[in-house]
Design an enzyme around this catalytic site. Structure first.
Site, mmCIF file in Angstrom:
data_model
loop_
_atom_site.group_PDB
_atom_site.id
_atom_site.type_symbol
_atom_site.label_atom_id
_atom_site.label_comp_id
_atom_site.label_asym_id
_atom_site.label_seq_id
_atom_site.Cartn_x
_atom_site.Cartn_y
_atom_site.Cartn_z
ATOM 1 C CB ALA A 381 -32.125 -1.175 1.043
ATOM 2 C CG ASP A 427 21.928 -6.924 -7.304
ATOM 3 O OD1 ASP A 427 22.763 -7.646 -6.741
ATOM 4 O OD2 ASP A 427 22.126 -6.346 -8.392
ATOM 5 C CG ASP A 714 19.471 -9.689 -8.864
ATOM 6 O OD1 ASP A 714 20.075 -9.946 -7.811
ATOM 7 O OD2 ASP A 714 19.812 -8.802 -9.657
ATOM 8 C CD GLU A 779 -30.114 2.957 0.299
ATOM 9 O OE1 GLU A 779 -30.460 1.819 -0.098
ATOM 10 O OE2 GLU A 779 -29.328 3.692 -0.328
#
Length: 967
Positions: A381, A427, A714, A779
């Site tokens: 459970a 950029d 970049d 449960e």
């Protein structure tokens, strides 16, 4: 009788190669006769296995056969010829030039060309095609995807799954055959579901990673050609230029200002200089120090060069590395680590709960076998079996959703990372702007200066000029250079004729040290012209005189002249224009001082260019700020230009906001730069190395950052950021290769979509976690409370497994498809280090689980009082299922009422229908040991489920106070 002639010695026959079976494309079974023994056959197989033409090889020494695998497009005749050569012990093409077998870096260029049977003019086309047939296509072997069986096996290595399997074994040993088999069945079913979803996710990412086609520029037969990179062969001469991704390992023949970004291979973040010759290099020089070599997968950051290919495909250095790591699994994402940690805590908690159950059962006088089965039931459970599957499918579906919105996600984990991004770097040129430059202003002293300025603009440029329709011209090149050349043409400069009259001798490109470009041109008679354009301050500093306006004679630059030029530069830059300075020099030895530094130039003037922002960028930046993200602009423009553009686009709110330049960034250490970064939103005159330094400073502060760029410069920052983002149309190949997200239509709004999807996906996985944990805790509470109250064990392992099977997976998947919360984009980014559940979260779920357990415990007590164990189990299980389905709606949102979720409605309806089948279908009912329920029973079940739902709804955090952020 004449003497008999001496016997003739028999000459051994050459080995024969006979095709046995060749019907399957890419496979051939061959018989090799006459090798002379098993040792010779083994040597043959070993030589063939090392050839790039052979993809796979299986040898049977006893039968003398080879099963050869090769690319289906390769002619079978070429394979047979290769095997015959090897059988006759002739040199194989592949043995004539492998990068690892020869110290190419230490050999003179002429020796390398001789070794690969090449020349400076390049290979003839026919020879290139022949070598392609021998060597195969220049591609790396695709990383071997794990087989479905391997993925399935991996599903059973997690600790919670091992706990379930152990529970099944204990059940079988204690007489619970049905329960044990049921647990094992659930483990297998969950493993199949998880393996299927993971296999689909891997396939999706593999398709995304194989979309792009790479090109290479080569010289063949003395002509420059652009070919598919897969067609490059050993001996090809590669022509190198900025932005190129190297298609193969190659030895440099010539280099001019060449810088290569080798971070993908060596980890070195800064571009490294390359040269065509270095007599000091030893054969054992480490790979990062082999300055005469360029390597597949690395980038040309600056400069130009030529190189002869010495290795392709899997024989390149990066191919060898890939072969070593091809089977290494992807690293876990933060979410996966959080889920694994959660699983370990759940296992520990289930063990504690099971021990408590055993203790309570023994105290109540239960037998040992029954107590152990009850403990097993409780352990079952506690484990949310469907949680890993839900998390994997949620990420995979998020990738698919973003793809439909024009955002390609190259890594599955990038989706969740986007939800935690706090800072976005941009950029400027080509990302925030259209990169469609146009000349706006010209400042020059007199007609002669203007004419010379446009001549320099035409000469100091790589933009091409070709005749167009209606007597016009077609200009292609970078945005800035194309704009300058178009302006020169418009001002009457005959650019093609000028370039023919003054052919270029050399060039020096802008790099990390200099913000200018210079070219040298032949004027005839031993004289040359140096043409320079670039940063006004840098160009002006290299000038000693200017052209006088009255007659064009050079006059010395005075301090007043320099101040006037500087003021004009600042005034144009303050208008948001990009400003370039132009200068030239004529005479003998005008190329420079021998170190590539221009000096004693003649100042010509300034040109200002405008680059309009992309439509809607202002609104886009405002939306990012509204979502709690910081935005930072990185640009090579001057500070005044950068400030003007940043103010217009909303990066800064005040004209006096600080702008940091490259000089300041260069001098600061990491700690000081991090402090500067916390209050600066614009960086000007920035170089690629400085972009990398700034991004690392922000990340060092513990924030998740994204970098958006489209150019080669970049690349380092894109790689260093948590998320790299680039444009799909205008972005360079180098930028795309290093990015995690690609905006297919260059629409920046896709970044907002990715942020929203990342936050929503994380929230929805959190909702599924909340739902599964609260219901599983309920449960546990039902089992412990009923046993402690003397009501007995309400449900067995098989019944609990049934409940978990029908209530966990479908609602969990449906919750992962929830629409974004209304305030998702207003709450700000989440902390990437925050766990899925903190202490407050555990307390909240424990409280909800306790409330949910009250109904089933009451139903169990009433069932025992009015019927037998089967009736009580039916009432208890049905109440649990109904209560959990209602709790799924409680879990949907902690902040108001979300829009309808048809997936959840369908999941709830299907789950209730399946539970109904368990009550009314006799075979299934008998299997689960349940009794049928009547109308009154169903009304009691509904009441026992609705009351906890109402209580939990009333005490949701959003009902009582301001909504806390979801971590």
């Amino acid at each position: 009788m004449p003497a008999a002639p001496p016997p003739t010695q028999a000459t051994p026959a050459a080995p024969a190669v006979e095709p046995i079976h060749t019907a399957v494309p890419g496979r051939a079974r061959l018989r090799v006769r006459g090798l002379g023994g098993d040792g010779a056959f083994a040597a043959l197989a070993g030589r063939l296995a090392g050839d790039p033409a052979i993809l796979s090889l299986s040898a049977n020494h006893r039968l003398g056969t080879l099963l050869v695998g090769f690319e289906p497009h390769r002619p079978l005749a070429a394979i047979l010829d290769l095997v015959r050569r090897a059988a006759r012990n002739e040199p194989l093409p592949a043995e004539r030039g492998r990068a690892a077998d020869r110290p190419w870096h230490a050999m003179p260029p002429a020796a390398v060309l001789h070794a690969v049977d090449g020349s400076g003019e390049g290979l003839a086309r026919a020879e290139a095609h022949r070598r392609l047939a021998v060597w195969g296509r220049n591609r790396l072997p695709l990383p071997r995807r794990r087989s479905f069986a391997a993925i399935l096996a991996g599903q059973f290595s997690a600790l919670p799954v091992l706990l379930l399997a152990g529970s099944a074994v204990v059940s079988l040993m204690t007489g619970g055959a049905f329960e044990g088999l049921a647990v094992l069945a659930v483990v297998v079913v969950n493993g199949l579901i998880g393996a299927t979803s993971e296999s689909q996710a891997e396939g999706m990412i593999a398709r995304l990673e194989s979309r792009r086609r790479q090109l290479a520029v080569v010289r063949r037969g003395g002509r420059q050609l652009t070919v598919d990179a897969e067609e490059v062969v050993p001996g090809d001469v590669l022509l190198l230029s900025p932005g190129l991704t190297l298609p193969a390992d190659a030895r440099l023949l010539a280099a001019d200002g060449l810088l290569a970004d080798e971070s993908v291979l060596t980890g070195e973040s800064m571009p490294v200089p390359k040269r065509a010759d270095d007599p000091g290099l030893a054969a054992d020089t480490p790979l990062p120090d082999r300055g005469t070599m360029v390597w597949r997968g690395t980038l040309v950051a600056a400069g130009t060069g030529e190189a002869v290919t010495v290795a392709t495909g899997r024989h390149t250095e990066i191919g060898r590395i890939q072969a070593l790591v091809g089977d290494v699994a992807r690293p876990q994402t933060p979410l996966q680590r959080h889920l694994d940690g959660l699983g370990h805590r759940l296992v520990l908690g289930s063990a504690v709960a099971a021990a408590a159950m055993v203790a309570v059962g023994l105290a109540r006088g239960m037998g040992l076998g029954a107590v152990l089965r009850s403990g097993i039931a409780l352990a079952v459970a506690a484990i949310p079996e469907g949680l890993p599957t839900v998390a994997t499918l949620a990420l995979a579906m998020a990738v698919r959703d973003l793809e439909a919105r024009g955002v390609l996600v190259r890594r599955l984990e990038a989706v969740e990372t986007m939800g935690s991004v706090a800072t976005v770097f941009f950029d400027k040129t080509g990302t925030l702007t259209l990169n469609q430059m146009a000349v706006a202003q010209v400042r020059a002293d007199g007609p002669l200066s203007v004419r010379r300025l446009w001549e320099v603009a035409a000469l100091c440029s790589d933009a091409s000029v070709e005749p167009g329709g209606a007597g016009g011209w077609v200009v292609e090149g970078s945005s800035t250079e194309a704009a300058l050349v178009r302006a020169a043409l418009a001002e009457g400069t005959d650019v093609p004729a000028l370039r023919r009259a003054m052919p270029r001798l050399s060039e020096r490109y802008r790099d990390d040290r200099r913000q200018s470009m210079a070219t040298t041109h032949d004027l005839g008679g031993g004289r040359c012209l140096v043409a320079v354009k670039g940063s006004p301050a840098e160009v002006l500093a290299a000038c000693s005189c200017r052209l006088a306006g009255d007659g064009g004679a050079p006059v010395a630059l005075s301090d007043a002249d320099r101040r006037a030029i500087g003021a004009a530069n600042e005034a144009m830059a303050a208008e948001g224009l990009r400003v370039l300075g132009f200068a030239s020099a004529e005479g003998e030895g005008a190329e420079g001082d021998g170190a590539g530094e221009e000096r004693d130039l003649v100042w010509l003037g300034l040109v200002a260019l405008s680059d309009p922002p992309r439509p809607g960028v202002e609104d886009f930046v405002a939306a990012l700020h509204a979502a709690g993200l910081e935005t930072v602009m990185l640009t090579g423009d001057q500070a005044a230009t950068a400030r003007s553009v940043a103010l217009r686009l909303g990066f800064i709110a005040e004209p006096g906001a600080p702008v940091a330049d490259s000089g300041l960034v260069e001098t600061l250490d990491d700690e000081s730069l991090a402090a500067l970064a916390s209050r600066t939103r614009v960086f000007a005159r920035i170089l690629p190395s400085h972009k990398l330094k700034v991004v690392r400073a922000y990340r060092g502060d513990g924030r998740s950052v994204a970098m958006v760029g489209d150019g080669v410069n970049d690349g380092p920052a894109l790689k260093a950021a948590d998320i790299g983002v680039t444009m799909g149309r205008r972005g360079s190949r180098a930028a795309r290769d290093l990015s995690d997200l690609v905006l297919e239509e260059d629409d920046l709004r896709g970044l907002l979509a990715a942020v929203e999807q990342g936050r929503t996906t994380h929230d929805n996985i959190r909702k599924a976690v909340d739902f599964m944990l609260a219901t599983n805790l309920s449960e546990i509470a039902v089992m412990l409370a009923s046993t402690a109250l003397g009501l007995g064990v309400p449900l067995g392992p098989a019944q609990l497994l049934w409940i978990n099977l029908v209530t966990d997976l479908l609602p969990g998947l449906a919750l992962s498809r929830e629409a974004p919360e209304p305030d998702d984009m207003a709450r700000g980014p989440r902390d990437p280090a925050a766990p899925l559940l903190d202490r407050a979260g555990w307390r909240r779920l424990a409280g909800q689980g306790a409330v949910l357990a009250a109904g089933p415990v009451a139903a169990h007590a009433w069932g025992l009082a009015t019927g037998g164990a089967a009736r009580a189990a039916a009432l208890t299980s049905s109440t649990i299922v109904a209560g959990q389905m209602l709790h799924a709606y409680t879990t949907r949102s902690r902040r108001g009422t979300p829009p309808a979720n048809r997936w959840l409605a369908g999941a709830v309806a299907l789950t209730l229908a399946v539970q109904g089948a368990a009550l009314w279908l006799p075979p299934l009912r008998r299997l689960l040991r349940l009794a049928p329920l009547g109308a009154v029973d169903l009304a009691a079940v509904a009441a026992a489920a609705v009351v906890p739902y109402a209580v939990n709804e009333a005490f949701k955090p959003g009902r009582r106070a301001a909504p806390p952020p979801i971590s």
